[in-house]
Design a protein around this motif. Structure first.
Motif, short mmCIF file in Angstrom:
data_model
loop_
_atom_site.label_atom_id
_atom_site.label_comp_id
_atom_site.label_asym_id
_atom_site.label_seq_id
_atom_site.Cartn_x
_atom_site.Cartn_y
_atom_site.Cartn_z
N THR A 271 0.83 -1.21 0.00
CA THR A 271 0.00 0.00 0.00
C THR A 271 0.86 1.26 0.00
O THR A 271 0.58 2.23 -0.71
N LEU A 272 1.93 1.25 0.79
CA LEU A 272 2.83 2.40 0.83
C LEU A 272 3.51 2.64 -0.52
O LEU A 272 3.79 3.77 -0.90
N ILE A 273 3.76 1.55 -1.25
CA ILE A 273 4.43 1.65 -2.54
C ILE A 273 3.47 2.05 -3.66
O ILE A 273 3.77 2.94 -4.47
N PHE A 274 2.30 1.38 -3.70
CA PHE A 274 1.40 1.53 -4.85
C PHE A 274 0.13 2.34 -4.57
O PHE A 274 -0.65 2.58 -5.49
N GLY A 275 -0.10 2.73 -3.33
CA GLY A 275 -1.28 3.52 -3.03
C GLY A 275 -2.43 2.68 -2.50
O GLY A 275 -2.35 1.46 -2.39
N ARG A 276 -3.55 3.37 -2.20
CA ARG A 276 -4.68 2.75 -1.51
C ARG A 276 -5.81 2.28 -2.44
O ARG A 276 -6.86 1.87 -1.96
N ASP A 277 -5.60 2.38 -3.74
CA ASP A 277 -6.65 1.95 -4.67
C ASP A 277 -6.94 0.46 -4.59
O ASP A 277 -8.00 0.01 -5.04
N TYR A 278 -6.02 -0.30 -4.04
CA TYR A 278 -6.13 -1.76 -4.10
C TYR A 278 -6.52 -2.38 -2.76
O TYR A 278 -6.60 -3.59 -2.62
N GLY A 282 -12.64 -2.09 -3.63
CA GLY A 282 -12.26 -1.30 -4.80
C GLY A 282 -13.39 -1.00 -5.75
O GLY A 282 -13.18 -0.86 -6.96
N MET A 283 -14.61 -0.85 -5.22
CA MET A 283 -15.76 -0.58 -6.10
C MET A 283 -15.62 0.75 -6.84
O MET A 283 -16.10 0.89 -7.97
N ASN A 284 -14.95 1.72 -6.22
CA ASN A 284 -14.75 3.01 -6.90
C ASN A 284 -13.87 2.87 -8.14
O ASN A 284 -14.09 3.55 -9.16
N ILE A 285 -12.90 1.96 -8.08
CA ILE A 285 -12.04 1.73 -9.25
C ILE A 285 -12.82 1.02 -10.35
O ILE A 285 -12.64 1.30 -11.55
N ILE A 286 -13.71 0.11 -9.96
CA ILE A 286 -14.57 -0.57 -10.94
C ILE A 286 -15.46 0.45 -11.64
O ILE A 286 -15.63 0.42 -12.87
N GLU A 287 -16.03 1.37 -10.87
CA GLU A 287 -16.87 2.41 -11.46
C GLU A 287 -16.08 3.29 -12.42
O GLU A 287 -16.58 3.68 -13.50
N ASN A 288 -14.84 3.61 -12.07
CA ASN A 288 -13.99 4.39 -12.98
C ASN A 288 -13.76 3.64 -14.29
O ASN A 288 -13.78 4.24 -15.38
N ALA A 289 -13.53 2.33 -14.20
CA ALA A 289 -13.33 1.53 -15.41
C ALA A 289 -14.58 1.54 -16.28
O ALA A 289 -14.49 1.58 -17.52
N MET A 290 -15.75 1.51 -15.64
CA MET A 290 -17.01 1.55 -16.38
C MET A 290 -17.23 2.91 -17.06
O MET A 290 -18.07 3.05 -17.94
N ASN A 291 -16.48 3.90 -16.62
CA ASN A 291 -16.50 5.21 -17.27
C ASN A 291 -15.35 5.37 -18.26
O ASN A 291 -15.13 6.46 -18.79
N GLY A 292 -14.61 4.27 -18.49
CA GLY A 292 -13.55 4.30 -19.49
C GLY A 292 -12.20 4.72 -18.99
O GLY A 292 -11.33 5.07 -19.80
N HIS A 293 -11.97 4.64 -17.66
CA HIS A 293 -10.69 5.08 -17.11
C HIS A 293 -10.09 3.98 -16.22
O HIS A 293 -10.74 3.53 -15.27
N LYS A 302 -4.02 -5.51 -8.32
CA LYS A 302 -5.16 -6.06 -7.56
C LYS A 302 -4.99 -7.57 -7.37
O LYS A 302 -5.32 -8.11 -6.30
N MET A 303 -4.49 -8.25 -8.37
CA MET A 303 -4.23 -9.68 -8.25
C MET A 303 -3.23 -9.95 -7.13
O MET A 303 -3.41 -10.85 -6.30
N LEU A 304 -2.16 -9.14 -7.09
CA LEU A 304 -1.13 -9.31 -6.07
C LEU A 304 -1.68 -9.02 -4.67
O LEU A 304 -1.49 -9.81 -3.74
N PHE A 305 -2.37 -7.90 -4.51
CA PHE A 305 -2.94 -7.52 -3.20
C PHE A 305 -3.90 -8.61 -2.71
O PHE A 305 -3.89 -8.98 -1.53
N THR A 306 -4.75 -9.11 -3.60
CA THR A 306 -5.76 -10.10 -3.21
C THR A 306 -5.11 -11.44 -2.86
O THR A 306 -5.50 -12.09 -1.88
N ALA A 307 -4.13 -11.84 -3.64
CA ALA A 307 -3.45 -13.11 -3.39
C ALA A 307 -2.77 -13.10 -2.02
O ALA A 307 -2.83 -14.09 -1.27
N VAL A 308 -2.15 -12.00 -1.67
CA VAL A 308 -1.49 -11.89 -0.36
C VAL A 308 -2.53 -11.87 0.76
O VAL A 308 -2.40 -12.58 1.76
N THR A 309 -3.58 -11.08 0.58
CA THR A 309 -4.60 -10.96 1.62
C THR A 309 -5.27 -12.30 1.92
O THR A 309 -5.28 -12.76 3.07
N ILE A 310 -5.83 -12.93 0.91
CA ILE A 310 -6.56 -14.19 1.11
C ILE A 310 -5.59 -15.34 1.39
O ILE A 310 -5.85 -16.19 2.25
#
Length: 420
Positions: A271-278, A282-293, A302-310
């Motif tokens: 998180t310190l390296i890559f930020g808090r988006d992950y 992360g529903m806000n990031i999904i919404e951004n993607a649905m707006n084309g960003h 996200k794959m890395l963050f999730t794999a470590v967490t779970i």
């Protein structure tokens, strides 16, 4: 006259069975809906709390210790979604204590910023609730299986606002190639009742506006096929990463407390390296993607963050992360191959979900409930391609592949066998 009486008895038996399941599944749906609402509100509130107090992320290792302690205390360290799935095919039961445990531990994960979804808790909560109702009514083994499926459908529906997806996901996910048709009425009833309960408490269903759907042309179709094929490959990579993260963490750190603490610390560093988006869902990031960003490498992070967490012992689900990964990946690839990035994000979300859980019918319903029916032909093609090309991999090691994906052949293997 004897034939008439016999047919009348048969008809009466069917009517009574339907009435029984309408009543029982309505009860399970009501309970599951109420629990789903409470769970949704809890996760939403702790997410808001984390956003307001960013320093909370530094306590994630302590949260891991708390989760490990709870599961150790109640002797349920090895129980999870796979056990709920396995209980449908075997005589094994789902302990009722699994429901409060997964509720509390998933809330802890979201409070401190672990990368996880909600549906793992939904399936475990629902399965536990359904099984408990079955015990109270003194169901036999076969009916207990249907009660468990009803519970899974109910809480999934309440959390996501997708009743058709929830019902058919429960019917499909257990044994790929076989749909438990006897559960259609019970699961639909439980799902719809839970959906209604969630609506009464103003829990908003998950919905996205993807704008304009492309024309049905050859150019559009080959782009959809290309994107869904890439999503199938990505789903294999995600399943492998989740599997090896779990196995590798358990092999390196035998002690569950140490494993959870180190996993939490690792996520903090990421998180310190890559930020808090992950962090979190992360529903806000999904919404951004649905707006084309979308950021170019957001799906990999996200794959890395999730794999470590779970993998290191935190609780939650993998499906919302697949929404994140699929939507951001689709948005990026869509731009490269000439698809509208918002529409490509929607295709990516559905395709990756289908490839990871091996549920094509539920995935098509998901596309309709999330995005509307305007692009149904494209989504159906995407689901078919992703399902076929994702092989016999899957997020759930207790999921069975009953029939081959390439020919009419009975194979009856666990998805985990492909991962060994």
């Amino acid at each position: 006259m004897d034939i008439v009486k016999r047919n009348a008895k048969i008809a009466l038996r069917y009517v009574l069975a339907i009435l029984k399941w309408l009543a029982v599944s309505a009860v399970i749906g009501a309970v599951g809906g109420a629990v789903g609402v409470a769970f949704h509100i809890s996760v939403e509130k702790v997410t808001e709390l984390r956003a307001a107090h960013e320093w909370i992320i530094y306590l994630l290792p302590v949260g891991g210790l708390a989760i490990a302690g709870l599961y150790k205390l109640f002797k349920m360290e090895k129980l999870g979604t796979d056990n709920v799935i396995e209980s449908i095919r075997t005589e094994k039961s789902v302990p009722f204590l699994l429901a409060p445990l997964i509720f509390v531990s998933t809330v802890i994960t979201h409070l401190f910023g672990g990368s996880a979804g909600r549906e793992g808790a939904a399936l475990q909560l629902g399965g536990s609730i359904g099984a408990q109702v079955g015990r109270i009514i003194r169901f036999d083994e076969k009916d207990m299986h249907l009660a468990t499926l009803c519970g899974m459908s109910a809480v999934f529906s309440a959390l996501f606002g997708t009743p058709l997806t929830a019902a058919f996901f429960a019917l499909e996910v257990i044994s790929v190639g076989v749909v438990y048709y006897s559960g259609i009425i019970p699961c639909l009833t439980a799902s719809l009742v839970a959906y209604r309960i969630a609506g009464l408490f103003k829990v908003p269903p998950v919905r996205f506006d993807i704008g304009t759907v492309p024309e049905t042309s050859f150019g559009s179709f080959w782009r959809v096929v290309a994107l869904s094929a890439l999503c199938a490959l990505l789903s294999i990579g995600f399943c492998l990463l989740m599997h090896f993260s779990h196995k590798g963490a358990a092999r390196l750190f035998k002690n569950t407390f140490l494993r959870a603490f180190i996993g939490g610390a690792f996520v903090v560093v990421l998180t310190l390296i890559f930020g808090r988006d992950y962090n979190g869902a992360g529903m806000n990031i999904i919404e951004n993607a649905m707006n084309g960003h979308a950021e170019p490498f957001a799906f990999l992070l996200k794959m890395l963050f999730t794999a470590v967490t779970i993998g290191f012992g935190f609780k939650g689900g993998e499906i919302v992360p697949t929404f994140f990964i699929g939507s951001t990946f689709g948005c990026v690839i869509g731009t490269l191959i000439g698809l509208d990035p918002a529409f490509a994000a929607a295709l990516g979300l559905v395709s990756l979900f289908c490839g990871a859980v091996n549920c094509p019918i539920a995935s098509v319903f998901l596309s309709i409930e999330l995005f509307g029916a305007g692009g149904i032909v494209f989504f159906a093609v995407a689901c078919a391609v992703s399902f076929a090309l994702s092989g016999y991999f899957g997020l759930y090691s207790s999921q069975k592949i009953i029939y081959s994906k390439t020919k009419a052949e009975f194979i009856n293997i666990l998805t985990a066998q492909e991962l060994k």
